[in-house]
Scaffold this active site. Structure first.
Site, PDB file in Angstrom:
ATOM      1  N   THR A   6     -22.233 -14.336 -35.099  1.00 45.48           N
ATOM      2  CA  THR A   6     -23.350 -15.165 -35.558  1.00 45.48           C
ATOM      3  C   THR A   6     -24.511 -15.122 -34.562  1.00 45.48           C
ATOM      4  O   THR A   6     -25.640 -14.766 -34.915  1.00 45.48           O
ATOM      5  CB  THR A   6     -22.866 -16.628 -35.730  1.00 45.48           C
ATOM      6  OG1 THR A   6     -21.699 -16.607 -36.553  1.00 45.48           O
ATOM      7  CG2 THR A   6     -23.916 -17.504 -36.346  1.00 45.48           C
ATOM      8  N   VAL A   7     -24.236 -15.470 -33.313  1.00 47.57           N
ATOM      9  CA  VAL A   7     -25.321 -15.560 -32.324  1.00 47.57           C
ATOM     10  C   VAL A   7     -25.826 -14.163 -31.954  1.00 47.57           C
ATOM     11  O   VAL A   7     -27.046 -13.911 -31.925  1.00 47.57           O
ATOM     12  CB  VAL A   7     -24.852 -16.330 -31.061  1.00 47.57           C
ATOM     13  CG1 VAL A   7     -25.972 -16.405 -30.029  1.00 47.57           C
ATOM     14  CG2 VAL A   7     -24.383 -17.738 -31.443  1.00 47.57           C
ATOM     15  N   GLU A 112     -29.029 -21.603 -21.500  1.00 43.51           N
ATOM     16  CA  GLU A 112     -29.724 -22.555 -22.381  1.00 43.51           C
ATOM     17  C   GLU A 112     -28.974 -22.781 -23.696  1.00 43.51           C
ATOM     18  O   GLU A 112     -28.950 -23.880 -24.245  1.00 43.51           O
ATOM     19  CB  GLU A 112     -31.145 -22.021 -22.670  1.00 43.51           C
ATOM     20  CG  GLU A 112     -32.038 -22.953 -23.443  1.00 43.51           C
ATOM     21  CD  GLU A 112     -32.371 -24.246 -22.694  1.00 43.51           C
ATOM     22  OE1 GLU A 112     -33.114 -24.193 -21.726  1.00 43.51           O
ATOM     23  OE2 GLU A 112     -31.844 -25.308 -23.095  1.00 43.51           O
ATOM     24  N   VAL A 115     -25.560 -25.558 -24.436  1.00 40.88           N
ATOM     25  CA  VAL A 115     -25.591 -26.987 -24.784  1.00 40.88           C
ATOM     26  C   VAL A 115     -26.795 -27.237 -25.689  1.00 40.88           C
ATOM     27  O   VAL A 115     -27.921 -26.864 -25.353  1.00 40.88           O
ATOM     28  CB  VAL A 115     -25.728 -27.885 -23.523  1.00 40.88           C
ATOM     29  CG1 VAL A 115     -25.632 -29.361 -23.903  1.00 40.88           C
ATOM     30  CG2 VAL A 115     -24.669 -27.539 -22.488  1.00 40.88           C
ATOM     31  N   ILE A 119     -32.371 -26.777 -28.726  1.00 36.22           N
ATOM     32  CA  ILE A 119     -33.183 -27.751 -27.973  1.00 36.22           C
ATOM     33  C   ILE A 119     -33.303 -27.273 -26.522  1.00 36.22           C
ATOM     34  O   ILE A 119     -32.292 -26.973 -25.900  1.00 36.22           O
ATOM     35  CB  ILE A 119     -32.514 -29.153 -27.984  1.00 36.22           C
ATOM     36  CG1 ILE A 119     -32.233 -29.596 -29.424  1.00 36.22           C
ATOM     37  CG2 ILE A 119     -33.373 -30.172 -27.257  1.00 36.22           C
ATOM     38  CD1 ILE A 119     -31.424 -30.894 -29.524  1.00 36.22           C
ATOM     39  N   GLY A 170     -20.240 -24.301 -43.978  1.00 36.10           N
ATOM     40  CA  GLY A 170     -20.185 -23.488 -42.748  1.00 36.10           C
ATOM     41  C   GLY A 170     -20.589 -24.288 -41.514  1.00 36.10           C
ATOM     42  O   GLY A 170     -20.823 -23.726 -40.444  1.00 36.10           O
ATOM     43  N   ASP A 184     -15.373 -30.229 -27.591  1.00 37.89           N
ATOM     44  CA  ASP A 184     -16.660 -29.536 -27.509  1.00 37.89           C
ATOM     45  C   ASP A 184     -17.683 -30.399 -26.743  1.00 37.89           C
ATOM     46  O   ASP A 184     -18.409 -29.901 -25.879  1.00 37.89           O
ATOM     47  CB  ASP A 184     -17.130 -29.254 -28.950  1.00 37.89           C
ATOM     48  CG  ASP A 184     -18.515 -28.661 -29.014  1.00 37.89           C
ATOM     49  OD1 ASP A 184     -18.624 -27.441 -28.837  1.00 37.89           O
ATOM     50  OD2 ASP A 184     -19.492 -29.416 -29.228  1.00 37.89           O
ATOM     51  N   LYS A 188     -19.688 -29.825 -22.965  1.00 38.22           N
ATOM     52  CA  LYS A 188     -21.139 -29.961 -22.769  1.00 38.22           C
ATOM     53  C   LYS A 188     -21.438 -31.007 -21.696  1.00 38.22           C
ATOM     54  O   LYS A 188     -22.352 -30.842 -20.896  1.00 38.22           O
ATOM     55  CB  LYS A 188     -21.804 -30.308 -24.096  1.00 38.22           C
ATOM     56  CG  LYS A 188     -21.729 -29.133 -25.086  1.00 38.22           C
ATOM     57  CD  LYS A 188     -22.034 -29.554 -26.490  1.00 38.22           C
ATOM     58  CE  LYS A 188     -21.983 -28.366 -27.445  1.00 38.22           C
ATOM     59  NZ  LYS A 188     -22.019 -28.765 -28.852  1.00 38.22           N
TER      60      LYS A 188
END
Ligand SMILES: NC(=O)c1ccc[n+]([C@@H]2O[C@H](COP(=O)([O-])OP(=O)(O)OC[C@H]3O[C@@H](n4cnc5c(N)ncnc54)[C@H](OP(=O)(O)O)[C@@H]3O)[C@@H](O)[C@H]2O)c1
Length: 423
Positions: A6-7, A112, A115, A119, A170, A184, A188
């Site tokens: 995905t990323v 970046e 987390v 943003i 999803g 998760d 963070k």
């Protein structure tokens, strides 16, 4: 770049739109998988093709998971390559050693995307707020759980129905445990503690309460009383009696007053409140995940890093002031906030008085007590306490659960009162 999921695919798309940066090689797990994007560089199933290439200056790690991602990042740092990663798990679990290695090798780690995806939280905390002393970072750091809680509230859905909707869209994974159990958010928080207070926190040591036990009753009562339920990640510096500071770091669902900015962060968005004496409060809100928001964070890091590569000895400028030791946590019994409680009690005269007496013995004052109907031989009692020590409350609840008049503690949710979180 290691990873073209995905990323990774989003990163390729963004890099294809510019001319300054060139991807030299991509490593994946399976060469057979069809890729629906235009690739302008070779793709390999052998990670050492990248790690051992002396021309490659920056390794992008977007494969995820703890192993072998950790070993690949370590190997890149050892070969004096800079690393850009979106991997919160590796950073949270191995941050102290990785940043120490990077410092020794004169290279940097940019993260970046690890987390709050889209943003710009990390750069804001690292550079934008460098001159000030942060006192707390509190936020909605997981989009999946925020989506589930928002759906449960808006459409009066059960947890299971809202989770199923999130999976269909999803937004939640087939195995949602890491999101809904709070792991998760704990990863963070470990990273945010390092940025705000200079020390990572071992994720396993962070007290976590997930959202799987939050039922429609709690959401309905929250609404009735002027709150929304949000899964909060909290990280604060607290001074304990012996003049030493410790970190109060925890993950817990809380009732947030509807007029607080965090209550307005809905659906799968993230929202983070950073507090300091000099700047007071700033709040950042936006998409915490998703292909393009996360890819834009990765490419933003690459652009920063690539411009810095032109300067001599730039790595020291990006050096993070992070200690090689893990942070010490405050005793979780000591944090103070009001609580919402729902008890199932025997329908007998005098029960409310006996609950009040038990609470009184543990130094707990009650703000509101309501009886919500009677079913056969038991009644539901909703209690809002005044601010209490977590340890006192849990001891009182344990005592009540062992009594013959309390059948069960159905729900116990903290109430977010900024005054206590800022104390
Ligand atoms: N998705 C998001 O919205 C999001 C948001 C913030 C952060 N992140 C972080 O970004 C990272 C990547 O997430 P993702 O959603 O893009 O994951 P993903 O879709 O599962 O993609 C993982 C990629 O890594 C490759 N890979 C896995 N194991 C490998 C190995 N041993 N050697 C080489 N390649 C390997 C896979 O190869 P194949 O394609 O051949 O299977 C795949 O291309 C994770 O750390 C995640 O936490 C994701």
């Amino acid at each position: 770049m290691i990873g073209l999921g995905t990323v990774g695919a989003g990163v390729v798309q963004l890099l294809n739109q510019q001319r300054k940066l060139t991807l030299k090689k991509i490593a994946v797990r399976s060469l057979e998988k069809p890729r629906r994007i235009e690739l302008r560089c070779p793709i390999s199933a052998n990670v050492s093709d990248l790690i051992d290439d002396p021309e490659i200056e920056i390794l992008i790690e977007v494969m995820g998971g703890e192993h072998p991602a950790l070993e690949y990042i370590e190997a890149a740092l050892e070969r004096r390559k800079h690393v850009v990663t979106a991997n919160k798990e590796v950073l949270a679990k191995h941050g102290p050693a990785l940043f120490e290695k990077a410092r020794r090798q004169g290279v940097t780690i940019f993260f970046e995307a690890a987390v709050a995806g889209g943003i710009p939280l990390i750069s804001t905390m690292h550079k934008g707020l460098e001159a000030i002393q942060i006192s707390s970072v509190i936020g909605i750091l997981n989009g999946t759980t925020n989506f589930i809680l928002s759906k449960m509230e808006e459409s009066s859905l059960s947890y299971e129905a809202a989770l199923a909707q999130a999976q269909k869209l999803g937004i939640a994974e087939a195995d949602p445990a890491s999101d809904v159990d709070g792991h998760d958010v704990a990863y963070k928080l470990s990273i945010l503690s390092a940025l705000a207070f200079g020390q990572f926190v071992q994720p396993a040591s962070i007290p976590k309460q997930g959202i799987t036990n939050i039922g429609p009753d709690a959401l309905a009562h929250a609404k009735e009383l002027g709150y929304r339920v949000k899964l909060l990640g909290i990280c604060r510096k607290v001074n304990e009696r012996d003049n030493k500071s410790y970190l109060d770091v925890r993950v817990q669902p809380m009732f947030v007053p509807v007029n607080h900015p965090l209550a307005a962060v809905s659906a799968s968005k993230n929202g983070i409140l950073v507090r300091s004496d000099a700047v007071d409060e700033i709040i950042l809100v936006g998409p915490g995940a998703g292909q393009m928001p996360t890819a834009s964070a990765v490419v933003g890091d690459l652009i920063n890093l690539a411009s810095a590569l032109q300067l001599p000895d730039f790595a020291s400028y990006f050096h993070y002031d992070i200690a090689p030791q893990w942070a010490q946590l405050a005793d979780k019994d000591d944090f103070v906030c009001p609580f919402y409680l729902r008890l199932s009690v025997a329908n007998l005269p005098g029960v409310i008085g006996r609950i009040g007496t038990t609470f009184g013995a543990h130094d707990i004052s009650i703000n509101t007590i309501l009886q919500h109907g009677v079913h056969n031989d038991h009644a539901k009692v909703v209690i809002l306490t005044q601010a209490v020590r977590n340890g006192n409350l849990h001891r009182a609840l344990q005592e009540l659960s062992q009594s013959d008049y309390v059948k069960g503690v159905e729900e116990c949710v903290g109430i977010f009162e900024p005054a206590y979180e800022n104390a």
